[in-house]
Structure formats: structure tokens, C-alpha cells
Design an enzyme around this catalytic site. Structure first.
Site, short mmCIF file in Angstrom:
data_model
loop_
_atom_site.label_atom_id
_atom_site.label_comp_id
_atom_site.label_asym_id
_atom_site.label_seq_id
_atom_site.Cartn_x
_atom_site.Cartn_y
_atom_site.Cartn_z
N SER A 1 33.60 50.77 34.07
CA SER A 1 33.45 51.51 35.33
C SER A 1 32.43 52.62 35.30
CB SER A 1 34.80 52.11 35.75
OG SER A 1 35.68 51.10 36.16
N SER B 1 34.45 51.16 38.79
CA SER B 1 35.13 51.84 39.85
C SER B 1 34.49 53.20 40.20
CB SER B 1 36.58 52.09 39.43
OG SER B 1 36.64 52.90 38.27
N LYS C 1 34.38 62.10 40.62
CA LYS C 1 35.07 60.87 41.03
C LYS C 1 36.45 61.21 41.59
CE LYS C 1 36.35 56.34 39.10
NZ LYS C 1 36.36 55.50 37.88
#
Lengths: 454, 454
Positions: free
Chosen positions: B170, B146, B79
């Protein structure tokens, strides 16, 4: 200038630069001269790039006044575990040059502070062997740790303020040993982005200065806002009430030394003379277990995850003590770690309530003067509890041992009453350090030094 | 190879490489081919350097067998808020190239994983606008956030496992929306060194895989050790007891959708068919306040400090929502923030006790299927509570809406019983996803895809 600018506080330098009576370049030169004179004695710095310091200083001087920040004229030392070229005093990170500032460095850089360099720390800010830094009051003695170089650099007039960190007592202890102000704000109140993690629930940025005014300025820069702002004119001591808390470690083996006892008694006398009320109180017995047990369970449990990357990639370059964290040598079960979390969490609102009944809690910073030798950085037994409780603490200097070594005491407030604590601390410092010339000499100063400012 | 290696799980690739039936270079080529074919559709990646991927793959192949780590053959997506060339999907960090891996990246790199690239995230992993990533099951729909790109990349067979983070939901949400396993371990069990901080008490590394076996392997690499190791042979479902917890958000507006209700009922039926005991329970009312209030007080209070550096240095490049954190637009007082800390801390041992009475809590991951549109990444209302409670959670896929979109459910265990949770999750996944070919089709798969593995 009758006196080189490195002997001034950050606020004094900032004012003189604003009044065009001093340039940042001159400030840089003064600090570099002090560094040249003293670094071979006290070894505060892990990294200083003099060309960079001078070129940055010139850039700051070239900045139009309307673009200057609130720290324009201040000189910052950064503990070598906070991003900026950072080495953690570990061979693993020898060539580690992160190209983004830690959050706190970015904030101070944007506010106009001149970054002077990286200060020595114990390896990964642990309780492992001390770095080469030594005490400016007596180089045979430790300056404390793990924020060793930061305490030395500020005490020895090599920078106006410095960043340390505190996981046990790594800010308060060097504050006391080096005779300067040391502030550990409420846990989480200042971003820890870019600070190497040891224990996520304990690690807190610490600030070292030679004046309370400087601490107040930094608190403003970092937006340490209480729910209720402190009074514009600080409350006079004659209206204040202080709780003296010895903690359960006072009577422990290696607890209070004669010099601590003497500072303790003198401090209360000075507060009473100023009209303050002083009350001796004992915390409930549930606080007795924090040091060395509960806090350690939490810390060791967390350190197990923190050092796994270094352990996996470079085990042989990691101090055995830190390898031991990953190997769980202290045999902390998950149950103990969770007990640490849960019991400490339950004690925090209780200490908030107790501290909230007074203008501040007064408590020891350290068992006594800085011990001889720089291999061991001293004990955190008298201040670690407050770190685990996540409350704001300030070491106020003002006392000295028979050997002429400084000793400070700590003020504590409830969580997120940082501004109020600073306000009270300013008045307490006046009583303890004094503001008259005759009183200002109640503690000695490092070679060539002028006095601490209140 | 009858099937390109990107369709295999990490564990399958690792085994084939160990048996000399596959090279890491071939694995890299297969993943790059899938990336070339699909990235223009699903936009999982913020950064992929194909030359670097191939040269690293060749280096891994050249490594003598005795020097290979436990992830040799696995392909990792990271990420874009975890250090490695990292941009946080923020223009402020456009040229941010930290030269030290985040702790978790260092561990996996040392274990032999091939780092494929950085996956898209919302700006600073916030609830702000979604990134360009879209759902592989239907590109008109969000993949969740996210950790958007990480969920997509694993679901779409572009890497074998990926790192996300979870502050609200997330990790669990993209897990459910993309039909894959998503594991949020106990808070603090895996180092967060090098992960951008949003909320220090909430942020947790998340792991995405297409098999439970892969999660178990990663748990071993990260040394997620329970006090009592789980049984070598997992406990059969016929001896297990599950608590079904709808939470107070089930009946809220935008709470449980028809597709969630259907998955919920079917999941219980499948567990009962396997001989498990299923009990509906309600948590004490004190848990009802966590979402949206108490958790948010803690998060917003902490975010106020987290984004101050970016606010000070580059306010105009920061999303208004994130500027609002620093400006305390939601008017969170310090008292509310502390109430958040203290009430949540008091609830954690209670949920440990409740969850400890069952083999796992079963609870929703999300209100329903992935919504249409990629601007908004969906709601965390049904999973944020567990993040605040710091307990380990796993999204198990296995159900689908009438639109053919995946829906998962979450299993929860007490803090630091991560290994036990994974053990139970393996058995639950068998019941929900099935292991027979006829049952494996109960959820559809992205274009060209083969099945999820248990």
C-alpha cells in the site's frame, strides 16, 4: 439478596439479572458502595464517574431482553492505558480523552458490560514506580504491576472483571499477588487497538476475574477459537498429565522463595491426589537466555520507537527510565534486537511442541508473596519468558504464604490453544482451591470477602 | 518566487523559510491554491480545513527561530487511518475525532511540519474498493492503494510529504503508480501508535516524498539509526553491487508487464553505465510460498481479531470483505497462522544475509503501469513479500510506460539498515532519474509539474 452483588462473579450477576432477580442498577450501587468503603485503603481507581456508572446501569436495565448481550450484568474495570478516558498515569496525557473506545472496550460495552472506571497503572505500564494502588490482603504490600489497579479492583470486589496488559509479567504478577485468576491469551488473539504501545511484540491484553467460568465467558465474547474446540465436558484430572517447569530463574538470586517452594510441592501433591500424572521437566538450554537478555533486547529495541513521540513533545514529563528507552541507555544494538526477534521466533514452535505433549505446563507465576512497599511492583523474572514466547498463560490462585498472602501458579499451553487451556484450568483450580466449604478456606480473603469461585 | 512553493520539495521550502525568503503562510497559500485547482480532478483529500491550515501556518511563522524544528516549512498529508481527525473511509468512524495525534503526527507537528489534512484511503486500508482518488498522470487510472490519496497529494504537488501505511503493497504501489519516492522502513522502526490495526505483524508506516533528500530528513526526525551509520559521502555507484531479484511472481499470471520488463532492463543498463556491478540472483525456493500463501495466512489470521470490534458494534457498516475476515471466510486455521509466523520469522535472517551481500536488492514495485479504473487499486503481488519479511524498501521512480504512466523499481536492504538504504537510493536515483535537465524529462509529470528531485 443475602449478599451484595459485588461479591458475586460476573457470571452469577449475569444469571441473576437474566432471571429478573437483580438489576444492573443494584449491581452498580453495590459496587459503588464497596468502592466508597475501600478506595481510600486500596486505591484501585484512577477515574470513576459515579453518575455515569449509574446512568449507564439504568440504560442497561431499560434494554429489552432480546437486545441484551452476553456480559449484561458484568462490571468492568479498564487499565488506564486502554482507551476510554485514559491518562496512562502520565502528566503528558492528563487531559487525554479519546472519544472512541479501545477495541476490547467496544466489544465488552456492546456485550452489555457496565464500564466502572479506569484502574491505576505504573507510568505507561512500565516497570517504573508503582501507582498508589495497594494490596487488598495487606495494604502495606504492592498489588504487583503494571496492571496494579485492575488486580486490586477484582480482588477487592470492586468490579467483576478487569483488563490489564502484559509486556513482561504485568498480568500474571498482580494475579498471583492479589489471589485472583489472571489470563494472558496468545499474543495477537485479542485486538490491541487502543492500548498504548510499549513493545509491539510483547504487549498483550490480560484479563482478571474471580472465576474460571468468567474467563470462559470472556474467551467466548472475544472469540478465542482453537482449531480443535475443547471437550464440552472437561477432561478429568485423572486423565491429565502436567509438566512442571521451574525455569532457569528458579535457582537464580531472588528466585524461588520458601513460600513458592511450598506452593509448588503442595500443588503437585493435590494434582497427584486427583489422579493426574505430574512430570518434572527441564526446557532446553536455549530457553535460558530469554530472561533477562533476549526478551529485553526485543523490548528495549521496540520501546525506543514507542516513546519517541512523548520524548519529542514532552520529555520533561516522561519518567527518566522511559527517556532512557529513547536514548537507548541500555545500548541495545539493532543486531541484538534482531537476534531477539529471530531467536524467540525459533523457540516458539519448540515450546508449542513441548507444551503440546502435556495437558498444561505448570510453572511459577512469581518468586513469592507480594513484597512489602508499594514503590516497586515485584519481579517478572519467572513469567516474562512466556510473554516473549507468546503462549497463553493463566495464573491460578490457591496457595498462601505464612503471612497470609496469596500465591498462584501459572498454567501454559501452546499458542492458540487458549480454550483448551481454560478447560484444563477449571479442573486444576478445583484441585488447588477446592470446591468444598472446608477447602475453600485454604487461602484467606480480603476484608469482608467471600471465596474465589472455580 | 518564480515558482509556487508547492512545486518545491520539503527540504527546499525548509531552507527558504530559514533564509527568510519564504513564509509558511505563503507555503500554505500555494498548496491551498493547488488544492483548489486540482482536488476536483484527483480527489486526494478526505478532509482539509483551510482556516486551520492558514492559522497553523501563521503560528509557525510567529515562532522564534530558535524554537523551530527540522520540518519547519514542510507540508504534511496524513492517510485517513492515522489519528488526527480520522475516518478510515468507513461510515462507522464518521464522527471519530480522536483528540490526540498519532505518534508520527505528534513527532512531525513538534518538528514544525504544517499538517494539511487527511488523505483518502480504501476502507480500513484494505484491498476493498478504491476511494475517489485518481491518478494525477491520468485521472482515468487508479493511483494505487490503500494509501491512495497520500500518493496523489505528493505526486500532484498538493503537499510536500505524506504518510501512508503498508500491509501488502500500500505504500510501494502508489509510489510507483504516481511516480514518486515511497519508503517503507523496517517493521517496527517507527511507532505505529494511532494507526488503525489491520495486521499487527505487517502494517508499517510509509513515507511519500518527491526527493531522497526529504526522505533522509524524515529518517533523521524519526531517528532511524543503523548500527553502523552510512558514510557521510555516499558510496559511488562505481563501487556498488546490486542483486536483481525478479521474485517468483515475475512469471506468474498478471506478473511482469512489457513496461516493467522494459524498465527493468533499462534500469540495469543505467546502473552498469554508472559503473555498478549488476547480478541476477534467485532467492531460495522457500521464499516462493510467501505470496500469496504464508503472508496471507498471517494477515488473515490477524485481521480476524482486528475487525471484531467493528463487526460486533456495526457489522452492517463494515465492507463484506472485512466482515469475512472476522468470519474467517478464507478458512485460515490457527495452525496456518502460526506456520505463517514461524516460516516468515525463519526467512527474515536469511534475507538479511542475502541482501547484506549487496549494496541493495533491486526488485519490481508493481507488475506494470497503473491500471485503468479507480475501483481496483492494483496488485501487491510483487511487493507484498518484502512487507512480510519486514525489510526496508524504497520505490524509486524514473521509468515510464508507452502511455506515459510512471513505473518505479524497489530497492531492498536488510532489516534496520534503513539509513544505508537511503544513502544508496540517492545514488541509484541519480542514475535512473538523472540530474541533468535533458535527462530529467525521461518521465512525464502531472499537469503543471516540475521535475522530481534526487
Amino acid at each position: 439478596m443475602s449478599i451484595p452483588s459485588n461479591y458475586l462473579t460476573a457470571s452469577e450477576c449475569i444469571r441473576l439479572v437474566a432471571e429478573d432477580k437483580l438489576t444492573v442498577e443494584q449491581i452498580a450501587l453495590d459496587h459503588l458502595a464497596r468502592y466508597d468503603e475501600r478506595d481510600s485503603v486500596v486505591h484501585a481507581w484512577a477515574f470513576v464517574n459515579r453518575d455515569l456508572v449509574l446512568s449507564e446501569a439504568k440504560k442497561l436495565d431499560a434494554l429489552p431482553k432480546e437486545k441484551r448481550g452476553p456480559l449484561h450484568g458484568a462490571v468492568l474495570g479498564v487499565k488506564d492505558m486502554i482507551n476510554l478516558p485514559t491518562q496512562h498515569n502520565s502528566p503528558i496525557y492528563k487531559d487525554h480523552r479519546p472519544n472512541v473506545d479501545a477495541g476490547v472496550v467496544a466489544i465488552c460495552r456492546a456485550a452489555g458490560a457496565l464500564i466502572f472506571g479506569k484502574t491505576h497503572t505504573t507510568e505507561f505500564a512500565s516497570t517504573a514506580e508503582g501507582p498508589p494502588a495497594c494490596n487488598p490482603y495487606d495494604p502495606r504490600r504492592t498489588p504487583g504491576g503494571s496492571s496494579s489497579g485492575s488486580g486490586v479492583a477484582v480482588s477487592d470486589y470492586q468490579c467483576s472483571f478487569a483488563f490489564g496488559t502484559q509486556t513482561g509479567g504485568s498480568t500474571i504478577r498482580p494475579g498471583s499477588f492479589n489471589g485472583i485468576y489472571a489470563f494472558k491469551p496468545t499474543w495477537g488473539a485479542i485486538t490491541r487497538e487502543g492500548l498504548k504501545i510499549y513493545s509491539i511484540s510483547l504487549d498483550t491484553l490480560g484479563l482478571f476475574t474471580r472465576s474460571i467460568e468468567d474467563l470462559k465467558l470472556l474467551a467466548k465474547v472475544f472469540r478465542l477459537e482453537d482449531d480443535i474446540p475443547p471437550p464440552t465436558v472437561p477432561k478429568p484430572l485423572s486423565e491429565c498429565r502436567f509438566a512442571y517447569v521451574k525455569t532457569d530463574q528458579w535457582d537464580a538470586e531472588s528466585g524461588a522463595s520458601p513460600e513458592l517452594i511450598s506452593a509448588w510441592e503442595r500443588s503437585a501433591k493435590l494434582l497427584k491426589s486427583a489422579g493426574a500424572e505430574v512430570v518434572d521437566i527441564e526446557l532446553p538450554p536455549s530457553f535460558d537466555k530469554i530472561f533477562p537478555d533476549i526478551g529485553r533486547w526485543m523490548m528495549d529495541g521496540e520501546a525506543r520507537a514507542s516513546f519517541l513521540p512523548e520524548y519529542i513533545t514532552s520529555k520533561d514529563s516522561l519518567a527518566p527510565y522511559l527517556q532512557g528507552h529513547v536514548e537507548n541507555k541500555t545500548k541495545i544494538t539493532r543486531k541484538m534486537q534482531l537476534q531477539g526477534y529471530d531467536e524467540l521466533a525459533a523457540l516458539r514452535p519448540i515450546i508449542d511442541k513441548i507444551a503440546g505433549e502435556y495437558d498444561a505446563i505448570v510453572t511459577p507465576s512469581v518468586p513469592g508473596e507480594a513484597p512489602l512497599g508499594i514503590g516497586h511492583t515485584g519481579s517478572a523474572r519467572l513469567c516474562a519468558m512466556w510473554t516473549a514466547l507468546q503462549v497463553p498463560c493463566i495464573n491460578i490462585p490457591g496457595f498462601a504464604s505464612e503471612n497470609g498472602m496469596p500465591i498462584g501458579l501459572t498454567l501454559v499451553a501452546p499458542r492458540y490453544e487458549d480454550q483448551r487451556l481454560l478447560s484444563v484450568a477449571g479442573e486444576v483450580a478445583k484441585a488447588w482451591i477446592g470446591t468444598d466449604d472446608d477447602k475453600l478456606n485454604n487461602i484467606p480473603a480480603p476484608k469482608d470477602a467471600v471465596h474465589l469461585k472455580v
